[in-house]
Design a protein around this motif. Structure first.
Motif, PDB file in Angstrom:
ATOM      1  N   SER A  91      62.131  31.238   0.478  1.00  0.00           N
ATOM      2  CA  SER A  91      62.469  32.661   0.443  1.00  0.00           C
ATOM      3  C   SER A  91      61.894  33.408   1.639  1.00  0.00           C
ATOM      4  CB  SER A  91      61.943  33.290  -0.848  1.00  0.00           C
ATOM      5  OG  SER A  91      62.539  32.700  -1.976  1.00  0.00           O
ATOM      6  N   HIS A  92      62.541  34.533   1.997  1.00  0.00           N
ATOM      7  CA  HIS A  92      61.999  35.450   2.995  1.00  0.00           C
ATOM      8  C   HIS A  92      61.016  36.397   2.301  1.00  0.00           C
ATOM      9  CE1 HIS A  92      64.916  33.892   5.681  1.00  0.00           C
ATOM     10  NE2 HIS A  92      65.945  34.626   5.281  1.00  0.00           N
ATOM     11  N   ALA A  93      59.929  36.719   3.001  1.00  0.00           N
ATOM     12  CA  ALA A  93      58.911  37.619   2.454  1.00  0.00           C
ATOM     13  C   ALA A  93      58.977  38.973   3.157  1.00  0.00           C
ATOM     14  CB  ALA A  93      57.518  37.007   2.624  1.00  0.00           C
ATOM     15  N   TRP A  94      58.977  40.050   2.372  1.00  0.00           N
ATOM     16  CA  TRP A  94      59.068  41.413   2.905  1.00  0.00           C
ATOM     17  C   TRP A  94      57.955  42.289   2.309  1.00  0.00           C
ATOM     18  CZ3 TRP A  94      63.274  43.298   5.960  1.00  0.00           C
ATOM     19  CH2 TRP A  94      64.385  42.451   6.069  1.00  0.00           C
ATOM     20  N   PHE A  95      57.557  43.271   3.092  1.00  0.00           N
ATOM     21  CA  PHE A  95      56.764  44.373   2.557  1.00  0.00           C
ATOM     22  C   PHE A  95      57.012  45.578   3.447  1.00  0.00           C
ATOM     23  CE2 PHE A  95      52.548  46.649   1.966  1.00  0.00           C
ATOM     24  CZ  PHE A  95      52.857  47.116   0.693  1.00  0.00           C
ATOM     25  N   ILE A  96      57.494  46.659   2.838  1.00  0.00           N
ATOM     26  CA  ILE A  96      57.696  47.901   3.580  1.00  0.00           C
ATOM     27  C   ILE A  96      56.793  48.955   2.977  1.00  0.00           C
ATOM     28  CG2 ILE A  96      60.079  47.287   4.108  1.00  0.00           C
ATOM     29  CD1 ILE A  96      60.981  49.381   2.044  1.00  0.00           C
ATOM     30  N   GLY A  97      56.456  49.964   3.771  1.00  0.00           N
ATOM     31  CA  GLY A  97      55.591  51.007   3.237  1.00  0.00           C
ATOM     32  C   GLY A  97      55.273  52.067   4.257  1.00  0.00           C
ATOM     33  N   PHE A  98      54.341  52.932   3.890  1.00  0.00           N
ATOM     34  CA  PHE A  98      53.930  54.012   4.790  1.00  0.00           C
ATOM     35  C   PHE A  98      52.518  54.452   4.443  1.00  0.00           C
ATOM     36  CE2 PHE A  98      56.319  55.865   1.259  1.00  0.00           C
ATOM     37  CZ  PHE A  98      55.447  56.823   0.771  1.00  0.00           C
ATOM     38  N   ARG A  99      51.901  55.060   5.411  1.00  0.00           N
ATOM     39  CA  ARG A  99      50.592  55.684   5.237  1.00  0.00           C
ATOM     40  C   ARG A  99      50.518  56.823   6.239  1.00  0.00           C
ATOM     41  NH1 ARG A  99      44.635  53.503   7.000  1.00  0.00           N
ATOM     42  NH2 ARG A  99      43.386  54.731   5.531  1.00  0.00           N
ATOM     43  N   ASP A 100      50.346  58.040   5.745  1.00  0.00           N
ATOM     44  CA  ASP A 100      50.380  59.222   6.601  1.00  0.00           C
ATOM     45  C   ASP A 100      51.672  59.205   7.432  1.00  0.00           C
ATOM     46  OD1 ASP A 100      47.901  59.994   5.560  1.00  0.00           O
ATOM     47  OD2 ASP A 100      46.825  58.787   7.043  1.00  0.00           O
ATOM     48  N   ASP A 101      51.587  59.445   8.729  1.00  0.00           N
ATOM     49  CA  ASP A 101      52.795  59.515   9.557  1.00  0.00           C
ATOM     50  C   ASP A 101      53.068  58.175  10.237  1.00  0.00           C
ATOM     51  OD1 ASP A 101      55.045  60.750  10.540  1.00  0.00           O
ATOM     52  OD2 ASP A 101      54.026  61.712  12.232  1.00  0.00           O
ATOM     53  N   LEU A 102      52.963  57.105   9.471  1.00  0.00           N
ATOM     54  CA  LEU A 102      53.267  55.769   9.969  1.00  0.00           C
ATOM     55  C   LEU A 102      53.954  54.982   8.864  1.00  0.00           C
ATOM     56  CD1 LEU A 102      51.162  53.431  12.163  1.00  0.00           C
ATOM     57  CD2 LEU A 102      52.082  52.556  10.025  1.00  0.00           C
ATOM     58  N   LEU A 110      60.483  58.751  -5.290  1.00  0.00           N
ATOM     59  CA  LEU A 110      60.303  57.456  -4.614  1.00  0.00           C
ATOM     60  C   LEU A 110      58.900  57.312  -4.045  1.00  0.00           C
ATOM     61  CD1 LEU A 110      63.731  57.081  -2.766  1.00  0.00           C
ATOM     62  CD2 LEU A 110      62.916  55.732  -4.706  1.00  0.00           C
ATOM     63  N   ARG A 111      58.331  58.405  -3.567  1.00  0.00           N
ATOM     64  CA  ARG A 111      56.956  58.324  -3.047  1.00  0.00           C
ATOM     65  C   ARG A 111      55.997  57.914  -4.162  1.00  0.00           C
ATOM     66  NH1 ARG A 111      57.744  63.999  -0.469  1.00  0.00           N
ATOM     67  NH2 ARG A 111      58.789  63.487   1.505  1.00  0.00           N
ATOM     68  N   ASP A 112      56.169  58.513  -5.346  1.00  0.00           N
ATOM     69  CA  ASP A 112      55.300  58.159  -6.485  1.00  0.00           C
ATOM     70  C   ASP A 112      55.530  56.702  -6.899  1.00  0.00           C
ATOM     71  OD1 ASP A 112      54.251  60.702  -6.536  1.00  0.00           O
ATOM     72  OD2 ASP A 112      55.609  61.419  -8.117  1.00  0.00           O
ATOM     73  N   MET A 113      56.764  56.269  -6.879  1.00  0.00           N
ATOM     74  CA  MET A 113      57.072  54.902  -7.298  1.00  0.00           C
ATOM     75  C   MET A 113      56.509  53.884  -6.308  1.00  0.00           C
ATOM     76  SD  MET A 113      60.975  55.752  -8.549  1.00  0.00           S
ATOM     77  CE  MET A 113      61.418  54.190  -9.292  1.00  0.00           C
ATOM     78  N   MET A 114      56.581  54.186  -5.027  1.00  0.00           N
ATOM     79  CA  MET A 114      56.019  53.265  -4.030  1.00  0.00           C
ATOM     80  C   MET A 114      54.495  53.280  -4.063  1.00  0.00           C
ATOM     81  SD  MET A 114      58.730  53.728  -0.860  1.00  0.00           S
ATOM     82  CE  MET A 114      58.009  52.432   0.163  1.00  0.00           C
ATOM     83  N   ALA A 115      53.911  54.425  -4.432  1.00  0.00           N
ATOM     84  CA  ALA A 115      52.444  54.468  -4.593  1.00  0.00           C
ATOM     85  C   ALA A 115      52.021  53.585  -5.759  1.00  0.00           C
ATOM     86  CB  ALA A 115      51.993  55.905  -4.812  1.00  0.00           C
ATOM     87  N   VAL A 140      48.005  53.819   1.121  1.00  0.00           N
ATOM     88  CA  VAL A 140      49.235  53.083   1.441  1.00  0.00           C
ATOM     89  C   VAL A 140      50.160  53.086   0.233  1.00  0.00           C
ATOM     90  CG1 VAL A 140      50.230  50.854   2.081  1.00  0.00           C
ATOM     91  CG2 VAL A 140      48.089  51.606   3.120  1.00  0.00           C
ATOM     92  N   SER A 141      51.433  53.315   0.486  1.00  0.00           N
ATOM     93  CA  SER A 141      52.481  53.164  -0.528  1.00  0.00           C
ATOM     94  C   SER A 141      53.481  52.151   0.013  1.00  0.00           C
ATOM     95  CB  SER A 141      53.187  54.502  -0.778  1.00  0.00           C
ATOM     96  OG  SER A 141      52.275  55.469  -1.253  1.00  0.00           O
ATOM     97  N   GLY A 142      54.131  51.391  -0.883  1.00  0.00           N
ATOM     98  CA  GLY A 142      55.025  50.370  -0.345  1.00  0.00           C
ATOM     99  C   GLY A 142      55.908  49.729  -1.385  1.00  0.00           C
ATOM    100  N   LYS A 143      56.623  48.714  -0.932  1.00  0.00           N
ATOM    101  CA  LYS A 143      57.473  47.919  -1.825  1.00  0.00           C
ATOM    102  C   LYS A 143      57.555  46.503  -1.292  1.00  0.00           C
ATOM    103  CE  LYS A 143      60.127  47.020  -5.273  1.00  0.00           C
ATOM    104  NZ  LYS A 143      59.561  45.643  -5.288  1.00  0.00           N
ATOM    105  N   PHE A 152      60.473  53.608 -15.826  1.00  0.00           N
ATOM    106  CA  PHE A 152      61.258  53.278 -14.632  1.00  0.00           C
ATOM    107  C   PHE A 152      60.333  53.073 -13.435  1.00  0.00           C
ATOM    108  CE2 PHE A 152      64.538  55.052 -11.400  1.00  0.00           C
ATOM    109  CZ  PHE A 152      64.878  53.766 -11.000  1.00  0.00           C
ATOM    110  N   THR A 153      59.293  53.920 -13.310  1.00  0.00           N
ATOM    111  CA  THR A 153      58.338  53.783 -12.208  1.00  0.00           C
ATOM    112  C   THR A 153      57.639  52.435 -12.260  1.00  0.00           C
ATOM    113  OG1 THR A 153      57.949  56.159 -12.006  1.00  0.00           O
ATOM    114  CG2 THR A 153      56.195  54.702 -11.220  1.00  0.00           C
TER     115      THR A 153
END
Length: 510
Positions: A472-483, A436-441, A458-461, A317-318
């Motif tokens: 198409s529209h292009a997206w990327f969401i994610g996080f790194r530390d407190d951002l 979800l954190r592991d999956m985005m990593a 960085v982790s993201g989707k 699933f991951t």
């Protein structure tokens, strides 16, 4: 005009004459002397007796008294100090006395000037040869002095550090709309010299300080976001501090008046974060082995394909999440979830929920449907589901922190004042968030955002949202530390090709 003020004159009359003062006379028939007339004139000025001053002037203009009072009233003169110099002879029937003056103006304080009192023998008597420049040098040649009031209602919005918002920040549209909330009517002043045939000259200006309000924007993060968009038109970056919900950057270059805060778009596969959350709640394990065929047909309904119809066989699933397997998510969603279950998950993560930002805006929506094909499309961020880039940044922030928080551009107190609603943080399931954190990593480690120049940690989707009749529209969401962040490129193509490189420039520029 103000009422005329009492003018207090401080004058060193004795300095007119000095140790070697002298009298200039053309003959015994000339009445008085230059020094006597000058002393009398300055004494009358000292006493504020403009009528007495006029009697010492040779042929004073009819408006002599009016001119003196008008200048005092026009400039808001509170007092004047005059210091005469030494009388100088200019011949047997002419003399002059240089003097220094300081007018105390209500709006500007001390305003110094230098003048000259000219004298001459007229009608066998020493008289002051008055001209407007005797009152002030700038009144020569028809010049005027005017004190103009400036109406100022400015507000200055700063970064959270108290610095000015970086130039070319691409946040101006939002800040300009916000400024009226903090504007306060105040008056400023400018002293202007006008001479016929010449441009007006501002001598002094006093503008009141603007009402200052700090936003949540970080100077460094906003600057990095803006520079990352310099080469990417029709795009936006929203960055949020997950621990507080503060908007750290809001750089918006979307064209055609679209807004990253108020306009919704199909989120594409970034919505799989929410679908994954719903599936995890339904009991699906991140390590579960699932099919990822190139094409999957919902029984008795329409087929759906992976990008390029790639068949990955059986994956965890991951990894299905990391490689963004549409077919896996549609099969699992239509098998394990109801429409209501997915909608409830979306609402928990901010969709259909009022947000309190200080600048308005919306999150997203997943309308009800009884159409299985529409539900399948919604599960992969197509169909009817829509979201703003601000909303998807808040989703990424919620994964990082474990709490969904309404994103905000101002302090909580100011947001409550402007939006009139309380903050309602939503504590999310710790087990689901950890998964979800592991999956985005995994997305960045070996999935659709791998080997793309993103910095460590960085982790993201990624997301690619199809738009009928357009790119198409292009997206990327994610996080790194407190951002946490969302990069959105409208009609930019695939998330990996268009949005991830922008995110890499942004994150590497911090």
């Amino acid at each position: 005009m103000r009422r005329r003020r009492l003018i207090v004159l401080v004058i060193a009359v004795a300095a007119v004459f000095g140790a070697g003062a002298f009298a200039i006379t053309a003959s015994n028939r000339i009445k008085g002397s230059a020094s006597q007339t000058a002393a009398a004139y300055f004494q009358a000025w000292h006493e504020g007796d403009v009528a007495a001053m006029a009697r010492l002037v040779y042929r004073p203009p009819a408006d002599f008294v009016v001119l003196h009072h008008a200048l005092t009233d026009e400039l808001h003169v509170e007092s004047i100090q005059l210091t005469p110099g030494t009388l100088r002879s200019m011949g047997e029937e002419a003399a002059e006395v240089p003097f220094a003056g300081v007018r105390q103006l209500t709006e500007f304080g001390a305003w110094p000037f230098d003048g000259t009192l000219r004298l001459g023998v007229r009608d066998r008597a020493w008289k002051v040869l008055w001209a407007p420049e005797t009152l002030h040098p700038l009144l020569k040649d028809g010049g005027t002095l005017e004190l103009d009031q400036i109406d100022v209602t400015a507000a200055e919005l700063l970064t959270t550090e108290g610095d000015k918002i970086p130039n070319d920040s691409y946040a101006d549209a939002y800040l300009d709309e916000l400024e009226p909330e903090f504007e306060q009517a105040r008056s400023g002043w400018e002293l202007v010299s006008k001479v016929p045939g010449q441009p007006a000259r501002r001598l002094m200006t006093r503008r009141p300080e603007a009402n200052v309000e700090r936003t949540t924007l970080s100077r460094s993060v906003q600057a990095a976001a803006a520079r990352a968009l310099d080469g990417a038109g029709n795009s936006a970056i929203v960055a949020i501090r997950p621990s507080t919900g503060e908007i750290l950057a809001l750089a918006d270059r979307l064209e055609d008046n679209y807004s990253a805060v108020r306009d919704v778009f199909p989120p594409g596969s970034t919505f799989k974060v929410i679908t994954a959350a719903a599936l995890l709640r339904a009991g699906l394990d991140p390590a579960a082995q699932l099919r990822c065929p190139g094409t999957y047909t919902v029984p008795s309904h329409q087929p759906f394909q992976n990008d390029g119809e790639v068949d990955r066989g059986v994956v965890s699933f991951t990894d299905a999440f990391a490689h963004s397997c549409n077919t896996t998510f549609i099969e699992q969603a239509t098998t394990l979830l109801s429409v209501d279950a997915l909608r409830q998950a979306a609402d928990e993560w901010g969709f259909s929920r009022p947000i309190a930002t200080g600048i308005g805006g919306v999150c997203g929506d997943m309308p009800e449907t009884d159409n299985v094909d529409m539900f399948a499309a919604d599960a992969i961020g197509q169909g009817q589901v829509v979201a703003t880039p601000l909303c998807m940044a808040s989703v990424a922030a919620a994964v990082q922190s474990g709490v969904w928080r309404s994103p905000r551009l101002l302090s909580k107190e100011q947001v409550r004042r402007i939006d009139g609603m309380p903050f309602e943080d939503v504590q999310l399931d710790e087990g689901i968030v950890a998964a979800l954190r592991d999956m985005m990593a995994a997305v960045v480690d070996h999935g659709t955002a791998s080997d793309a120049g993103l910095p460590e940690g960085v982790s993201g989707k990624t997301g690619t949202a199809e738009v009928e009749g357009e790119r198409s529209h292009a997206w990327f969401i994610g996080f790194r530390d407190d951002l946490a962040f969302c990069v959105f490129v409208r009609n930019g193509g695939s998330g990996r090709a268009a949005a991830v490189p922008v995110a890499a420039r942004f994150l590497n520029g911090l």
